[in-house]
Design a protein around this motif. Sequence first.
Motif, mmCIF file in Angstrom:
data_model
loop_
_atom_site.group_PDB
_atom_site.id
_atom_site.type_symbol
_atom_site.label_atom_id
_atom_site.label_comp_id
_atom_site.label_asym_id
_atom_site.label_seq_id
_atom_site.Cartn_x
_atom_site.Cartn_y
_atom_site.Cartn_z
ATOM 1 N N ALA A 126 3.129 42.519 -55.593
ATOM 2 C CA ALA A 126 3.199 43.836 -54.836
ATOM 3 C C ALA A 126 1.878 44.412 -54.753
ATOM 4 O O ALA A 126 1.548 44.786 -53.394
ATOM 5 N N LYS A 127 1.110 44.619 -55.612
ATOM 6 C CA LYS A 127 -0.211 45.005 -55.251
ATOM 7 C C LYS A 127 -1.213 44.249 -54.624
ATOM 8 O O LYS A 127 -1.741 44.935 -53.673
ATOM 9 N N SER A 128 -1.049 42.954 -54.713
ATOM 10 C CA SER A 128 -1.986 42.318 -53.933
ATOM 11 C C SER A 128 -1.568 42.412 -52.502
ATOM 12 O O SER A 128 -2.403 42.598 -51.761
ATOM 13 N N VAL A 129 -0.172 42.179 -52.188
ATOM 14 C CA VAL A 129 0.334 42.378 -50.677
ATOM 15 C C VAL A 129 -0.086 43.744 -50.251
ATOM 16 O O VAL A 129 -0.430 43.854 -48.927
ATOM 17 N N SER A 130 0.150 44.944 -50.939
ATOM 18 C CA SER A 130 -0.131 46.163 -50.484
ATOM 19 C C SER A 130 -1.760 46.154 -50.172
ATOM 20 O O SER A 130 -2.028 46.852 -49.006
ATOM 21 N N THR A 131 -2.462 45.815 -51.081
ATOM 22 C CA THR A 131 -3.787 45.944 -50.758
ATOM 23 C C THR A 131 -4.272 45.181 -49.530
ATOM 24 O O THR A 131 -5.093 45.794 -48.703
ATOM 25 N N LYS A 132 -3.842 43.917 -49.395
ATOM 26 C CA LYS A 132 -4.052 43.218 -48.208
ATOM 27 C C LYS A 132 -3.854 43.878 -46.697
ATOM 28 O O LYS A 132 -4.422 43.814 -45.834
ATOM 29 N N LEU A 133 -2.604 44.433 -46.854
ATOM 30 C CA LEU A 133 -1.852 45.417 -45.755
ATOM 31 C C LEU A 133 -2.913 46.164 -45.420
ATOM 32 O O LEU A 133 -3.328 46.446 -44.557
ATOM 33 N N ILE A 134 -3.316 47.058 -46.308
ATOM 34 C CA ILE A 134 -4.253 48.456 -46.107
ATOM 35 C C ILE A 134 -5.750 47.709 -45.499
ATOM 36 O O ILE A 134 -6.243 48.242 -44.843
ATOM 37 N N ASN A 135 -6.040 46.640 -46.180
ATOM 38 C CA ASN A 135 -7.494 46.181 -46.061
ATOM 39 C C ASN A 135 -7.529 45.658 -44.524
ATOM 40 O O ASN A 135 -8.417 45.806 -44.030
#
Length: 440
Positions: A126-135
Motif C-alpha cells: 500500500a505504501k509503495s502504490v501510494s508513493t508511485k501514485l503521488i510521484n
Amino acid sequence: MKNIILYYNSLSLLKKNLLVPLIGIISILPFYFFILSNTMNMNSNMQEINLELIHLNECTFNNISILEKILNQLNSAVAAKELEWVANSEAHANEIKSNLQKHLQTDYGDDIKKVLDSFLDYYAFAKSVSTKLINSNYSYENISEDTELLVKKYNNIYEMFNALRLNIKDKIAQNMNSIYENSNSIISNGSYIFILWFSISISVTFFISRDFKFRINQIVQETREIASGDADFNKRLCIVSYDELGDVTKSINLFINKLHQEHEELVKAKKELKSLYVLDSLTKLYNRVKIDEIIDTELQRINRYTNNSVFSIILIDIDHFKSINDTYGHLAGDSVLEEFALILKNNARATDYVGRWGGEEFIIICVETDTHGSMAVAEKLRTAIDKFDFTTVGHKTASFGVASSTKGIDAKTILDNADKALYKAKNSGRNQVVNYSELP
C-alpha cells in the motif's frame, strides 16, 4: 427467617452441603471434592476469558479500527499528493504490529503470525502504490493491476482480522459451555447422594439444589446471550450469595461491563470512521468521495423529473498557492487551507455542499440553483476571500469557475465545464468568477 436466609447465603458451597445433618464423612468428602473440582474448572474458564480472551478481543477490535485509519490516511495522502502523509501512517502500522506481537505466545499464536505477515505484506504494498501514485501524478504503468491487487490484499487482511475475532468469540462460547456442563454435572452427578439422606436431609438438599439450579440457569442463560452476541448491556446478574457461584456471577458481570465498554468504544469508532469516510481530514469539508455521491444524486434527480430542476457547480482554486509552500512551508500552507475552508463554510448558503476537490482546489454544489444564483454565490465568496487577512501569509485571492446542469448532462461533462471556466479565470488575471456559458 430472614436472618436464616442471610446466613445461608453467606455460606460457601461446602458449608451449605454440611447443613445436611445425616450425611456421613465418607459421603460428604467425595461430594465436596466433586463440587470443588467443577467450580475450579468454571473459575479457570472465567480467568482465561478475563486474562487472555478479553484483551485479545479488544486488540482485534482496535486493529480493525486502526486498519481503517491507515486506509483513510493513505487515501488522503494520495488525494493531497503529500508523501509525508504516507510516512505518517507508519505509526498506525507499528501499533497494529505491536498489538499482534504481544499475543504471539497465546493459543492463537499461529493465526496471529499469519495475520501479522499478511498485514506487513499489505502495508508495504500500500505504501509503495501510494508513493508511485503521488510521484507519477496518478498515472504510471500497471496502475490498474496494482490497484486491483491492493484492494484484494486489503480485503484479505480485513477478512483475516474478522476471522480471528470470530475464533475468539467461539473460544468464549466454548468456555461458557464448559461452565454450563460443569454446573449441570454438579447437579446431575451429585443427585445420587440424595437417596442416602433421611427426610429432613432430603428436604434441605432439595432446597440447596433448587438454589444452585436457579443461579446456574441464570448464569447459563446470560452466558449464552453473551456468546451469541445478544447481551443486554443494561442488565446484570443478581448476586445473592458469597459462595463460588457468587464469584462466577461477579466474573460474568465484570465481563459484561468490559463488553459494554468495548461496545460503546466500537460505536464511537464507527461514528469517527463514518466521519473520516465523508470528510477531508484537514479542512473538515466533504471529501471527493462524498462530493461524487452528491453530484450523482443531483444528476439522478434532475434527469428523473420533467420540471426545470437544475443545480450548479463552483470550482475554486487558491491563486499562487504553491508559492505559500515554497516560501512559508507546508504547515503554513495547511493553515491557509483550513482558514480558506472556514471562509467557504461561513459564507456559503445552508443548502450548498462545500467540499475539498484536491490540493488547493475546492468545490461547491449549489442545489436548485441556476447560473445567475450560483454566480452570485461565487462572487460573494470571492469578495470574502479577497478581504480576508490570512495568518502568516496575509492577503490571498482565488479564482472561480461556474457551470450549471442541463438535461441529460453527466458528471464528467459538468465538471469539465466548471474546470474550463476555472482555467479561463486563472488565465485572465485570477481573482475573478467565470461562467462556462459565457465562454466563446
